[in-house]
Design a protein around this motif. Structure first.
Motif, PDB file in Angstrom:
ATOM      1  N   UNK B  29       0.856  -1.176   0.000  1.00 14.92           N
ATOM      2  CA  UNK B  29       0.000   0.000   0.000  1.00 14.92           C
ATOM      3  C   UNK B  29       0.897   1.232   0.000  1.00 14.92           C
ATOM      4  N   UNK B  30       0.563   2.188  -0.832  1.00 11.24           N
ATOM      5  CA  UNK B  30       1.365   3.407  -0.880  1.00 11.24           C
ATOM      6  C   UNK B  30       0.525   4.618  -0.507  1.00 11.24           C
ATOM      7  N   UNK B  31       1.193   5.637   0.051  1.00 10.34           N
ATOM      8  CA  UNK B  31       0.494   6.859   0.448  1.00 10.34           C
ATOM      9  C   UNK B  31       1.126   8.066  -0.235  1.00 10.34           C
ATOM     10  N   UNK B  32       0.313   8.957  -0.779  1.00  7.31           N
ATOM     11  CA  UNK B  32       0.805  10.198  -1.361  1.00  7.31           C
ATOM     12  C   UNK B  32      -0.013  11.369  -0.839  1.00  7.31           C
ATOM     13  N   UNK B  52      -7.210   3.323  -3.430  1.00  2.58           N
ATOM     14  CA  UNK B  52      -8.059   2.905  -2.313  1.00  2.58           C
ATOM     15  C   UNK B  52      -8.931   4.079  -1.897  1.00  2.58           C
ATOM     16  N   UNK B  53      -8.278   5.212  -1.701  1.00  2.00           N
ATOM     17  CA  UNK B  53      -9.042   6.435  -1.407  1.00  2.00           C
ATOM     18  C   UNK B  53      -8.255   7.624  -1.909  1.00  2.00           C
ATOM     19  N   UNK B  93      -5.123  13.477  -0.160  1.00  2.70           N
ATOM     20  CA  UNK B  93      -4.430  12.400   0.520  1.00  2.70           C
ATOM     21  C   UNK B  93      -4.874  11.114  -0.165  1.00  2.70           C
ATOM     22  N   UNK B  95      -4.354   6.933  -0.990  1.00  2.00           N
ATOM     23  CA  UNK B  95      -3.793   5.609  -0.723  1.00  2.00           C
ATOM     24  C   UNK B  95      -4.038   4.743  -1.943  1.00  2.00           C
TER      25      UNK B  95
END
Lengths: 222, 607
Positions: B29-32, B52-53, B93, B95
């Motif tokens: 899972x990556x977050x930006x 994802x969102x 934000x 994911x």
């Protein structure tokens, strides 16, 4: 200074020298999000039922190489705890003991900072077992997403603001997708997502909006 | 690991259960944060990102092209070509699930439905094709790595922008070219036959309308050195069916999707000619092989299974007819009618499973002629890889090659002998069609059979009972599909649980009501026309049968490829996508309802 002395003491108390790596900074840009499901909320009396953990490398959550075990608690599961985490007696009956799973977990986390929701509780539960095995407690720094959340949400709040630090409330506020809760790995993954989102807010100096909430429930429970 | 990953979300709904589980185990899972670049323009990607969102903006330079939301995925081009055509920037934000490149490439190779998502309908055919060439990596790449210049490009014809659309139409006709380049001052555009007919017919523009008013000036082009694969991506991305081809800054032609198909598709029209020109039994052998090979090819081209069956039956009949002309002595040629029966007669055979054939004679012929014919005809079909009929319904069996009078006596004795073998013989014969020789002979025998059986409800009931032969199996399978949807290792015997009950039930009702048609689809129509079954139900029944036949063909092709003949009628439920499982469940429900109709019509529960 106190910290240094504690570390020194622990170093000399370590029963098994092959675990010296727990003291070494591996220089990795990684933290580990961890969650334990337990038979209850009293670290002295209750036992670990399952442990889930994922590594977080910079902005990536390494779900593909996660740590996830169900273990057999020392005591019988109570009806109360079964209701919460839905791990039944039969499921853990042939599970290994926490002591036999601990080496793998310790190698997984190394000395990386531990991220958790109410992390002090998980660390207490783990320390009970780590101490039994190695004669020391975990040396890892800890990061509590509750604190991070409080900082981004309530640190500038006027006195009297009702504070809601429930796990579900944080998830919802950060608009993170709910996973099936009270599964150790799912909770660790959710916590990892909270951590990255909150870290990003902080790096941008952004705060979460507060709505005037009238009836927030009193305090969090695991 | 994340169980929350939604495999029902396209394109992942095309994965089998085990592929889905494998994919889940490889996810990160990556977050930006807002404003962070996920993939830079021109950059490669090591993952397919599934949101994802949050929200991700696709940008060309500073210009936003699209906004992607939860469940959208990006970017196939960055992944496969290593170069994103546009930049992907998080605007909130965000994911994302990260599916590693290797996993995606493996799935593209292994699962054509999944691959289709990446390369559009056309390229699915390419990868299907490549997959069937056997050795994974090399062949997908071979096909996709052909260059645009390797295809047959359409010539470049220019027309002036001020010319009329009537002129354009004439020019297309003269040059046999459906695509013209339009020169309008500095601009160059394209006009196609479709553009012309739309403007003239649908929009009722006058024929004097200037070409430049209907031409498109936003030309999508590929370089002749580009890979086919890149052309496909471009067609997919821009939803166009043709591209201009450039070389050294000049337009050198146009490439249509159909040309790419031409790279891999075979040519059905060649086979009849080959059969026609054959001068000996040996000459027919390659044609016989081609008929079988093209079944798989037509299937790859997405030709519907009933059409494949029809083409195949047609060609088989031509083959039989030619073979008959080589082998039959003059006495048999003069007196005989060669017939095919069973699935071959119903035009429902695709992959050869057996040979059901027979010979009816107007009068007795010399015994040695007949013996030689029986032997040689059967031997030739065996040489052509037609498996012998397990029920021995073949010319080689004297019961199935005799005078029509003798055969009618045979039919009578079958009607009077209430055992399974007789029932099967009668059923197979009712599907007979003439291949060569005097068709009146077959008609005599058939009408004799109809007269023997029509309205004989006790006999028909015994005959109908065969539909319950495999009932247990399919009922339990149905139950388990209903129960699980997703897990379980159940298999369905597609012939027993699906094809046979429908084919046989329809056949019984057809004999009962005197329907003459031989194909099951036509029989269903005829039964509906006589209100024996409801109009709407007839439609359901036909869809169910077509679906079963399609699945059957797929299993047969897989069985042929893997050499596991015992699997030829088996469908593994876990290998079906969720959509296919739904279809299967519906089709089994229809079959169940049909059994009940047949059962109550012939009072089967009472027996």
């Amino acid at each position: 200074m106190l910290r240094f002395i504690k570390r020194k003491l622990a170093w000399s108390a370590l029963k098994d020298r092959s675990y010296e790596f727990l003291f070494h900074d591996m220089g990795l840009d990684e933290v580990v999000s961890i969650d334990c499901e337990t038979t209850g909320l009293n670290p002295r009396k209750d036992d670990i039922v399952s442990v889930g953990a994922v590594k977080i490398t910079r902005n990536l959550i390494r779900t593909s190489a996660a740590f996830n075990v169900k273990v057999k608690p020392r005591k019988e599961l109570t009806a109360e705890s079964i209701k919460i985490h839905q791990i039944t007696k039969s499921e853990v009956a042939d599970g290994a003991s926490i002591q036999s799973e601990l080496p793998a977990l310790l190698h997984f986390i190394g000395n990386r900072p531990l991220v958790g929701y109410w992390i002090s509780f998980d660390v207490k539960m783990l320390n009970k077992e780590v101490f039994r095995m190695l004669g020391i407690t975990l040396q890892n720094p800890t990061i509590d997403v509750c604190d991070m959340y409080y900082d981004r949400k309530y640190s500038k709040a006027p006195p009297g603001t009702k504070i809601d630090l429930r796990f579900a409330a944080i998830l919802e506020d950060l608009q993170l997708p709910p996973l099936q809760a009270h599964d150790a790995l799912n909770d660790a993954i959710s916590t990892a997502q909270m951590y990255l989102a909150l870290k990003d807010l902080k790096s941008r100096g952004a705060y979460l909006k507060r709505v005037r909430n009238r009836d927030a429930p009193a305090l969090p429970v695991g | 690991m994340p169980q929350a990953f939604d495999v029902q979300n396209p394109p992942f709904d095309r994965l089998t259960y085990s592929e889905g589980e494998k994919l889940r185990s490889k996810l990160d899972i990556g977050y930006w944060g807002p404003g962070q670049t996920v993939i830079p323009q021109g950059g490669g990607a090591e993952h397919l990102h599934v949101i994802i969102k949050g929200a991700v903006e696709e940008r060309d330079g500073d210009e936003p092209l699209a906004v992607l939301h939860a469940k959208d995925s990006f970017d196939a081009q960055a992944l496969v070509q290593g170069m994103a055509g546009s930049a992907f920037v998080a605007t909130e934000e965000t994911l994302c699930y990260l599916v590693p490149k290797d996993v995606i490439l493996d799935l593209i190779k292994a699962n054509s439905g999944f691959a289709a998502f990446f390369y559009s309908e056309l390229s699915r055919k390419l990868s299907d094709y490549a997959e069937q060439q056997g050795d994974g990596a090399g062949s997908v790449n071979n096909v996709l790595r052909a260059r645009v210049r390797d295809t047959r490009l359409h010539e470049v014809c220019y027309i002036d922008g001020t010319a009329s659309i009537k002129d354009a139409a004439r020019m297309m006709e003269d040059y046999h070219n459906n695509t013209l380049f339009v020169k309008d001052g500095e601009r160059i555009g394209i006009i196609t036959g479709t553009n012309l007919s739309k403007s003239a017919v649908l929009m009722e523009m006058p024929l004097s309308t200037k070409v430049r008013d209907v031409a498109h000036f936003d030309i999508f082009a590929v370089d002749s050195d580009d890979f086919i694969f890149e052309a496909l991506i471009k067609m997919t991305r821009h939803r166009v069916r043709r591209l201009a081809v450039v070389s050294g800054g000049q337009f050198v032609g146009t490439l249509e999707d159909i040309d790419i198909l031409g790279l891999v598709a075979g040519n059905t029209q060649l086979i009849p000619g080959r059969i026609d020109r054959a001068r000996s039994v040996a000459d027919l052998e390659p044609a016989a092989r081609d008929i079988q090979d093209q079944v798989a090819r037509l299937h790859r081209q997405d030709v519907k299974v009933d059409v494949i069956a029809e083409i195949t039956s047609e060609l088989n009949r031509a083959l039989f007819s030619k073979l008959f002309s080589f082998i039959a002595p003059p006495s048999i040629k003069e007196a005989g009618c060669l017939i095919v029966m069973g699935s071959e007669g119903r035009r429902e055979q695709t992959v050869r499973t057996d040979q059901d054939n027979g010979l009816l004679l107007a009068h007795p012929v010399p015994e040695e002629d007949l013996a030689a014919f029986r032997r040689d005809f059967t031997a030739a079909l065996e040489r052509f890889d037609f498996p012998p009929c397990p029920g021995n319904i073949m010319v080689g069996n004297p019961q199935w090659s005799q005078t029509v009078d003798g055969f009618i006596q045979q039919l009578k004795s079958w009607v009077l002998t209430p055992d399974d073998l007789s029932a099967m013989n009668l059923g197979v014969f009712y599907d007979a069609v003439p291949v060569t020789g005097d068709p009146a002979l077959l008609e005599r025998a058939k009408s004799a059979m109809r007269n023997l059986m029509r309205g004989e409800s006790a006999y028909l009931a015994r005959f109908a009972r065969a539909i319950d032969q495999f009932e247990e199996a399919s009922a339990s399978v149905l139950a388990s599909i209903m129960a699980t949807v997703g897990v379980g290792s159940d298999v369905i015997h597609i012939k027993r649980s699906g094809v046979f009950p429908i084919v046989h039930g329809v056949r019984v009702m057809s004999i009962d009501t005197g329907v003459i048609a031989t194909s099951t689809m036509e029989r269903i129509d005829a039964l509906a026309a006589m209100s024996v079954i409801g109009e709407e139900f007839a439609g359901d029944l036909k869809s169910a049968l077509a679906y079963f036949m399609e699945l059957r063909l797929r299993s047969q092709l897989v069985a042929m490829r893997t050499g596991r003949q015992e699997e030829e009628a088996i469908v593994h439920i876990k290998e079906l996508s969720s959509r296919e499982r739904d279809l299967m469940r519906e089709a089994l429900k229809v079959t169940k309802k049909f059994r009940e109709i047949v059962r109550s019509r012939y009072h089967l529960s009472a027996m």
